[in-house]
Design a protein around this motif. Structure first.
Motif, PDB file in Angstrom:
ATOM      1  N   ALA A  50       0.306  -4.124  -8.255  1.00  0.00           N
ATOM      2  CA  ALA A  50      -0.170  -5.308  -7.634  1.00  0.00           C
ATOM      3  C   ALA A  50      -0.705  -4.802  -6.291  1.00  0.00           C
ATOM      4  N   ARG A  51      -1.802  -5.173  -5.902  1.00  0.00           N
ATOM      5  CA  ARG A  51      -2.210  -4.844  -4.497  1.00  0.00           C
ATOM      6  C   ARG A  51      -1.585  -5.538  -3.427  1.00  0.00           C
ATOM      7  N   LEU A  52      -1.180  -5.183  -2.470  1.00  0.00           N
ATOM      8  CA  LEU A  52      -0.508  -5.818  -1.444  1.00  0.00           C
ATOM      9  C   LEU A  52      -0.858  -6.947  -1.035  1.00  0.00           C
ATOM     10  N   GLU A  53      -2.356  -7.436  -1.029  1.00  0.00           N
ATOM     11  CA  GLU A  53      -2.574  -8.792  -0.613  1.00  0.00           C
ATOM     12  C   GLU A  53      -2.266  -9.807  -2.000  1.00  0.00           C
ATOM     13  N   ASP A  54      -2.179  -9.531  -3.116  1.00  0.00           N
ATOM     14  CA  ASP A  54      -1.953 -10.118  -4.296  1.00  0.00           C
ATOM     15  C   ASP A  54      -0.443 -10.633  -4.203  1.00  0.00           C
ATOM     16  N   ALA A  55       0.534  -9.350  -3.824  1.00  0.00           N
ATOM     17  CA  ALA A  55       1.737  -9.468  -3.921  1.00  0.00           C
ATOM     18  C   ALA A  55       2.242 -10.331  -2.713  1.00  0.00           C
ATOM     19  N   LYS A  56       1.637 -10.440  -1.702  1.00  0.00           N
ATOM     20  CA  LYS A  56       1.922 -11.293  -0.668  1.00  0.00           C
ATOM     21  C   LYS A  56       1.538 -12.708  -1.049  1.00  0.00           C
ATOM     22  N   LYS A  57       0.372 -12.923  -1.789  1.00  0.00           N
ATOM     23  CA  LYS A  57      -0.189 -14.257  -2.047  1.00  0.00           C
ATOM     24  C   LYS A  57       0.794 -14.824  -2.867  1.00  0.00           C
ATOM     25  N   LEU A  58       1.391 -14.065  -3.996  1.00  0.00           N
ATOM     26  CA  LEU A  58       2.416 -14.615  -4.968  1.00  0.00           C
ATOM     27  C   LEU A  58       3.454 -15.146  -4.136  1.00  0.00           C
ATOM     28  N   LEU A  59       4.064 -14.329  -3.323  1.00  0.00           N
ATOM     29  CA  LEU A  59       5.338 -14.912  -2.263  1.00  0.00           C
ATOM     30  C   LEU A  59       5.003 -16.128  -1.710  1.00  0.00           C
ATOM     31  N   GLU A  60       3.810 -16.009  -1.157  1.00  0.00           N
ATOM     32  CA  GLU A  60       3.485 -17.232  -0.328  1.00  0.00           C
ATOM     33  C   GLU A  60       3.523 -18.442  -1.182  1.00  0.00           C
ATOM     34  N   ASP A  61       2.946 -18.287  -2.267  1.00  0.00           N
ATOM     35  CA  ASP A  61       2.852 -19.339  -3.525  1.00  0.00           C
ATOM     36  C   ASP A  61       4.196 -19.734  -3.808  1.00  0.00           C
ATOM     37  N   GLY A  62       5.178 -19.108  -3.481  1.00  0.00           N
ATOM     38  CA  GLY A  62       6.644 -19.274  -4.140  1.00  0.00           C
ATOM     39  C   GLY A  62       6.998 -18.902  -5.526  1.00  0.00           C
ATOM     40  N   ILE A  63       6.204 -17.819  -5.938  1.00  0.00           N
ATOM     41  CA  ILE A  63       6.315 -17.098  -7.113  1.00  0.00           C
ATOM     42  C   ILE A  63       7.245 -16.146  -6.962  1.00  0.00           C
ATOM     43  N   PRO A  64       8.408 -15.795  -7.698  1.00  0.00           N
ATOM     44  CA  PRO A  64       9.509 -14.840  -7.292  1.00  0.00           C
ATOM     45  C   PRO A  64       9.129 -13.658  -8.123  1.00  0.00           C
ATOM     46  N   VAL A  65       8.685 -12.631  -7.156  1.00  0.00           N
ATOM     47  CA  VAL A  65       8.423 -11.339  -7.331  1.00  0.00           C
ATOM     48  C   VAL A  65       9.448 -10.334  -6.490  1.00  0.00           C
ATOM     49  N   THR A  66       9.369  -9.150  -6.948  1.00  0.00           N
ATOM     50  CA  THR A  66      10.117  -8.269  -5.946  1.00  0.00           C
ATOM     51  C   THR A  66       9.430  -6.739  -6.223  1.00  0.00           C
ATOM     52  N   PRO A  67       9.302  -5.963  -5.030  1.00  0.00           N
ATOM     53  CA  PRO A  67       8.860  -4.417  -5.488  1.00  0.00           C
ATOM     54  C   PRO A  67       9.992  -3.714  -5.998  1.00  0.00           C
ATOM     55  N   LEU A  68       9.603  -2.801  -6.812  1.00  0.00           N
ATOM     56  CA  LEU A  68      10.538  -1.907  -7.323  1.00  0.00           C
ATOM     57  C   LEU A  68      10.617  -0.521  -6.548  1.00  0.00           C
ATOM     58  N   PRO A  69      11.637   0.124  -6.521  1.00  0.00           N
ATOM     59  CA  PRO A  69      11.722   1.286  -5.839  1.00  0.00           C
ATOM     60  C   PRO A  69      11.201   2.699  -6.641  1.00  0.00           C
ATOM     61  N   PHE A  70      10.340   2.396  -7.456  1.00  0.00           N
ATOM     62  CA  PHE A  70       9.733   3.591  -8.244  1.00  0.00           C
ATOM     63  C   PHE A  70       8.580   2.840  -9.137  1.00  0.00           C
ATOM     64  N   ARG A  71       7.773   4.055  -9.584  1.00  0.00           N
ATOM     65  CA  ARG A  71       6.636   3.590 -10.425  1.00  0.00           C
ATOM     66  C   ARG A  71       6.739   3.797 -11.831  1.00  0.00           C
ATOM     67  N   SER A  72       6.371   2.908 -12.437  1.00  0.00           N
ATOM     68  CA  SER A  72       6.525   3.134 -13.882  1.00  0.00           C
ATOM     69  C   SER A  72       6.135   4.390 -14.510  1.00  0.00           C
ATOM     70  N   ARG A  73       6.707   4.854 -15.520  1.00  0.00           N
ATOM     71  CA  ARG A  73       6.353   6.048 -15.924  1.00  0.00           C
ATOM     72  C   ARG A  73       5.075   5.880 -16.959  1.00  0.00           C
ATOM     73  N   GLN A  74       4.757   4.961 -17.387  1.00  0.00           N
ATOM     74  CA  GLN A  74       3.637   4.386 -18.273  1.00  0.00           C
ATOM     75  C   GLN A  74       2.483   4.478 -17.152  1.00  0.00           C
ATOM     76  N   ARG A  75       2.543   4.428 -16.015  1.00  0.00           N
ATOM     77  CA  ARG A  75       1.269   4.518 -15.316  1.00  0.00           C
ATOM     78  C   ARG A  75       1.306   5.970 -14.594  1.00  0.00           C
ATOM     79  N   ALA A  76       2.421   6.760 -14.752  1.00  0.00           N
ATOM     80  CA  ALA A  76       2.542   7.960 -13.970  1.00  0.00           C
ATOM     81  C   ALA A  76       1.517   9.116 -14.560  1.00  0.00           C
ATOM     82  N   ASN A  77       1.172   8.876 -16.126  1.00  0.00           N
ATOM     83  CA  ASN A  77       0.451  10.139 -16.585  1.00  0.00           C
ATOM     84  C   ASN A  77      -0.650   9.744 -17.656  1.00  0.00           C
TER      85      ASN A  77
END
Length: 139
Positions: A112-139
């Protein structure tokens, strides 16, 4: 792939792998690189010496955790990837649709783009950043 030693504006050091130097610069300017410790998007390359693999086995062993922290993060990654659906850049819209009851709830992870993640949180939608990137995206 290029491995860079990185440092955030708060002094945290961490590593990142990139397809090229231009790839690093484009991700950084888009705010897609963040500190693994504090989440700061103000990240610069740190001074580092190139590493030459000692053997073929060592070069092939890039995913082996080097310490307890990395082992814990790898275990978390495996659990999340085994028990949720990767939705890529559709994460924000999928999370919002589930929260609003438009689609059935399920475990998801993605980007998610940073702005989109902030908007989700502002709207009360429970999300959290992960301490890694998915391997499905990595290659």
């Amino acid at each position: 792939m290029i491995r860079y030693a990185l440092r955030c504006d708060k002094g945290h050091d961490f590593d990142g792998w990139f397809r090229s130097s231009d790839g690093f610069e484009s991700l950084r300017s888009a705010g897609q690189i963040s500190c693994t410790h504090c989440g700061s998007a103000k990240v610069e390359k740190a001074l580092m010496a190139p590493r030459v693999a000692q053997s073929r086995d060592e070069a092939a062993d890039l995913h082996t955790p080097r310490n307890e922290y990395e082992a814990t993060v790898e275990k978390l990654r495996q659990h999340i990837e085994d028990n949720s659906d990767y939705v890529g850049m559709s994460f924000a819209s999928e999370a919002r649709a589930m929260f609003e009851g438009q689609v059935p709830e399920r475990a998801i992870h993605g980007e998610a783009r940073l702005e989109d993640a902030k908007k989700l949180l502002e709207d009360g939608i429970p999300v959290t950043p992960l301490p890694f990137r998915s391997r499905q995206r990595a290659n």
